[in-house]
Design a protein around this motif. Structure first.
Motif, PDB file in Angstrom:
ATOM      1  N   THR A 163       0.824  -1.211   0.000  1.00 25.41           N
ATOM      2  CA  THR A 163       0.000   0.000   0.000  1.00 25.41           C
ATOM      3  C   THR A 163       0.856   1.258   0.000  1.00 25.41           C
ATOM      4  N   ARG A 164       2.155   1.086   0.270  1.00 24.06           N
ATOM      5  CA  ARG A 164       3.078   2.216   0.239  1.00 24.06           C
ATOM      6  C   ARG A 164       4.293   1.838  -0.599  1.00 24.06           C
ATOM      7  N   GLU A 165       4.710   2.751  -1.426  1.00 22.18           N
ATOM      8  CA  GLU A 165       5.825   2.483  -2.327  1.00 22.18           C
ATOM      9  C   GLU A 165       7.152   2.685  -1.603  1.00 22.18           C
ATOM     10  N   PRO A 166       8.074   1.732  -1.730  1.00 17.85           N
ATOM     11  CA  PRO A 166       9.396   1.927  -1.116  1.00 17.85           C
ATOM     12  C   PRO A 166      10.180   3.002  -1.861  1.00 17.85           C
ATOM     13  N   ALA A 167      11.148   3.575  -1.181  1.00 25.71           N
ATOM     14  CA  ALA A 167      11.968   4.611  -1.815  1.00 25.71           C
ATOM     15  C   ALA A 167      12.938   3.998  -2.807  1.00 25.71           C
ATOM     16  N   VAL A 168      13.470   2.797  -2.473  1.00 25.67           N
ATOM     17  CA  VAL A 168      14.494   2.152  -3.297  1.00 25.67           C
ATOM     18  C   VAL A 168      14.207   0.654  -3.384  1.00 25.67           C
ATOM     19  N   VAL A 169      14.397   0.106  -4.582  1.00 29.13           N
ATOM     20  CA  VAL A 169      14.321  -1.338  -4.783  1.00 29.13           C
ATOM     21  C   VAL A 169      15.668  -1.805  -5.322  1.00 29.13           C
ATOM     22  N   LEU A 170      16.324  -2.692  -4.587  1.00 24.80           N
ATOM     23  CA  LEU A 170      17.558  -3.312  -5.073  1.00 24.80           C
ATOM     24  C   LEU A 170      17.148  -4.564  -5.833  1.00 24.80           C
ATOM     25  N   ASP A 171      17.140  -4.462  -7.134  1.00 25.25           N
ATOM     26  CA  ASP A 171      16.554  -5.483  -8.006  1.00 25.25           C
ATOM     27  C   ASP A 171      17.636  -6.392  -8.572  1.00 25.25           C
ATOM     28  N   GLN A 172      17.650  -7.623  -8.087  1.00 20.23           N
ATOM     29  CA  GLN A 172      18.595  -8.611  -8.586  1.00 20.23           C
ATOM     30  C   GLN A 172      17.909  -9.616  -9.509  1.00 20.23           C
ATOM     31  N   GLY A 173      16.750  -9.227 -10.005  1.00 18.84           N
ATOM     32  CA  GLY A 173      16.001 -10.091 -10.902  1.00 18.84           C
ATOM     33  C   GLY A 173      15.107 -11.060 -10.147  1.00 18.84           C
ATOM     34  N   GLY A 174      14.413 -11.904 -10.895  1.00 13.83           N
ATOM     35  CA  GLY A 174      13.515 -12.872 -10.285  1.00 13.83           C
ATOM     36  C   GLY A 174      14.251 -13.825  -9.364  1.00 13.83           C
ATOM     37  N   ARG A 175      13.647 -14.107  -8.231  1.00 10.60           N
ATOM     38  CA  ARG A 175      14.272 -14.997  -7.250  1.00 10.60           C
ATOM     39  C   ARG A 175      13.226 -15.971  -6.714  1.00 10.60           C
ATOM     40  N   VAL A 176      13.622 -17.242  -6.605  1.00  9.27           N
ATOM     41  CA  VAL A 176      12.705 -18.261  -6.100  1.00  9.27           C
ATOM     42  C   VAL A 176      12.424 -18.003  -4.624  1.00  9.27           C
ATOM     43  N   ALA A 177      11.143 -17.984  -4.278  1.00  8.85           N
ATOM     44  CA  ALA A 177      10.726 -17.718  -2.908  1.00  8.85           C
ATOM     45  C   ALA A 177      10.829 -18.979  -2.060  1.00  8.85           C
ATOM     46  N   GLU A 178      11.856 -19.018  -1.232  1.00  8.26           N
ATOM     47  CA  GLU A 178      12.035 -20.104  -0.269  1.00  8.26           C
ATOM     48  C   GLU A 178      12.196 -19.476   1.107  1.00  8.26           C
ATOM     49  N   PRO A 179      11.197 -19.598   1.962  1.00  5.38           N
ATOM     50  CA  PRO A 179      11.290 -18.964   3.285  1.00  5.38           C
ATOM     51  C   PRO A 179      12.409 -19.551   4.126  1.00  5.38           C
ATOM     52  N   SER A 180      12.874 -18.773   5.076  1.00  6.29           N
ATOM     53  CA  SER A 180      13.929 -19.243   5.975  1.00  6.29           C
ATOM     54  C   SER A 180      13.367 -20.265   6.961  1.00  6.29           C
ATOM     55  N   SER A 181      14.230 -21.094   7.487  1.00  8.99           N
ATOM     56  CA  SER A 181      13.844 -21.981   8.583  1.00  8.99           C
ATOM     57  C   SER A 181      13.792 -21.151   9.864  1.00  8.99           C
ATOM     58  N   VAL A 182      12.802 -21.436  10.700  1.00  9.86           N
ATOM     59  CA  VAL A 182      12.622 -20.676  11.941  1.00  9.86           C
ATOM     60  C   VAL A 182      12.822 -21.600  13.139  1.00  9.86           C
ATOM     61  N   VAL A 183      13.738 -21.217  14.023  1.00  8.59           N
ATOM     62  CA  VAL A 183      14.042 -22.004  15.208  1.00  8.59           C
ATOM     63  C   VAL A 183      13.858 -21.134  16.447  1.00  8.59           C
ATOM     64  N   ASP A 184      13.157 -21.666  17.445  1.00  7.43           N
ATOM     65  CA  ASP A 184      12.839 -20.923  18.659  1.00  7.43           C
ATOM     66  C   ASP A 184      13.759 -21.348  19.807  1.00  7.43           C
ATOM     67  N   PHE A 185      14.555 -20.391  20.297  1.00  2.00           N
ATOM     68  CA  PHE A 185      15.426 -20.640  21.437  1.00  2.00           C
ATOM     69  C   PHE A 185      14.963 -19.884  22.684  1.00  2.00           C
ATOM     70  N   THR A 186      13.685 -19.480  22.713  1.00  2.00           N
ATOM     71  CA  THR A 186      13.170 -18.788  23.895  1.00  2.00           C
ATOM     72  C   THR A 186      12.624 -19.776  24.920  1.00  2.00           C
ATOM     73  N   THR A 187      12.526 -21.043  24.550  1.00  2.00           N
ATOM     74  CA  THR A 187      12.020 -22.070  25.458  1.00  2.00           C
ATOM     75  C   THR A 187      13.174 -22.915  25.990  1.00  2.00           C
ATOM     76  N   SER A 188      12.902 -23.700  27.009  1.00  2.00           N
ATOM     77  CA  SER A 188      13.955 -24.513  27.623  1.00  2.00           C
ATOM     78  C   SER A 188      14.509 -25.546  26.646  1.00  2.00           C
ATOM     79  N   VAL A 189      13.635 -26.031  25.753  1.00  2.48           N
ATOM     80  CA  VAL A 189      14.060 -26.964  24.712  1.00  2.48           C
ATOM     81  C   VAL A 189      13.870 -26.288  23.354  1.00  2.48           C
ATOM     82  N   PRO A 190      14.928 -26.085  22.573  1.00  2.92           N
ATOM     83  CA  PRO A 190      14.797 -25.434  21.266  1.00  2.92           C
ATOM     84  C   PRO A 190      13.768 -26.160  20.388  1.00  2.92           C
ATOM     85  N   GLU A 191      13.017 -25.363  19.623  1.00  2.00           N
ATOM     86  CA  GLU A 191      11.941 -25.931  18.813  1.00  2.00           C
ATOM     87  C   GLU A 191      12.012 -25.427  17.382  1.00  2.00           C
TER      88      GLU A 191
END
Length: 205
Positions: A163-191
Motif C-alpha cells: 500500500t506504500r511504495e518503497p523509496a528504493v528497490v535493489l533489483d537482482q532479478g527474479g528470485r525463487v521464494a524459499e522462506p527461511s527456517s525458523v528455530v525458537d530458542f526462547t524455550t527450555s528446549v529449542p523448537e
C-alpha cells in the motif's frame, strides 16, 4: 521509487548506497536476502516501522525480524542467549535461518509487535550484507507479500502488493521464494517452528 538493477551472478555491492541513505531517512527499501526479497526499514525509527506495517497491511501484533550483519549486532537486539543458542548461531549463520530469542529491552516494542521475543537473521547474501555494513546497524525486515513458495518473485512487480511504495528497490532479478527456517530458542528446549530453506538438526545444536 528508485530501482537499482544488480547483476544476479556478480552483484555490484558498491551500488547499495541509495538504499542505505533511504533507510537513514526513515524510508522503506526492498532488498534481496538468501531466502526471498524483503521490505526493510530502520527499527528505531517509529515512523518507518509504522510505514512498513502499513505497507503490508500487517496487524501491529505481527512480528517482523531483525536482520544483522554480525553476531555482535544480534547481541545488541537480544538478551539471555543460551549456550545452545549461541552455538547454533555460530554454526548456521550467515544462512537462511530466523532464530527466535528474547528481545532486548532497548529494542522498541513497536518493532517486536509488542512481543517479548524477536527473530534475528544474518543472511548469506552479499547485497543484504553490504547494506547492513554501510548502514552500520541492524534493520527490520519482513518478506514481500503476494507470493507462493517456490514461485519466482520479481521485486518490482511485488511492489503492487504494497500500500506504500518503497523509496528504493535493489533489483537482482527474479528470485525463487524459499522462506527461511525458523528455530525458537526462547524455550527450555529449542523448537523448530518452520522448516524452510536451511536444514536444521537441533540434536547437534
Amino acid at each position: 521509487m528508485k530501482v537499482i538493477a544488480l547483476d544476479a551472478d556478480y552483484p555490484e555491492v558498491w551500488l547499495v548506497r541509495p538504499a542505505v541513505e533511504a533507510l537513514r531517512r526513515g524510508e522503506l527499501v526492498i532488498l534481496p536476502t538468501d531466502s526471498i526479497y524483503a521490505l526493510a526499514c530502520d527499527p528505531w525509527n517509529h515512523k518507518a516501522v509504522s510505514a512498513l506495517y502499513a505497507a503490508k497491511r500487517m496487524e501491529k501484533t505481527k512480528r517482523c525480524s531483525i536482520m544483522c550483519g554480525t553476531l555482535k549486532q544480534i547481541g545488541h537486539v537480544t538478551r539471555a542467549i543460551s549456550t545452545e543458542g549461541f552455538r547454533f548461531l555460530r554454526s548456521h549463520l550467515p544462512g537462511p535461518y530466523t532464530v527466535l530469542f528474547h528481545a532486548s529491552r532497548d529494542l522498541p516494542k513497536q518493532a517486536t509487535g509488542g512481543r517479548k521475543s524477536i527473530g534475528v537473521r544474518i543472511p548469506d547474501d552479499p547485497i543484504a550484507l553490504a547494506v547492513l555494513e554501510e548502514f552500520g546497524g541492524p534493520i527490520l525486515v519482513s518478506s514481500l507479500s503476494g507470493w507462493s513458495e517456490f514461485e519466482v518473485v520479481d521485486p518490482v512487480e511485488a511492489v503492487k502488493h504494497l500500500t506504500r511504495e518503497p523509496a528504493v528497490v535493489l533489483d537482482q532479478g527474479g528470485r525463487v521464494a524459499e522462506p527461511s527456517s525458523v528455530v525458537d530458542f526462547t524455550t527450555s528446549v529449542p523448537e523448530l517452528i518452520r522448516q524452510g530453506k536451511g536444514p536444521v538438526d537441533l540434536e547437534s545444536a
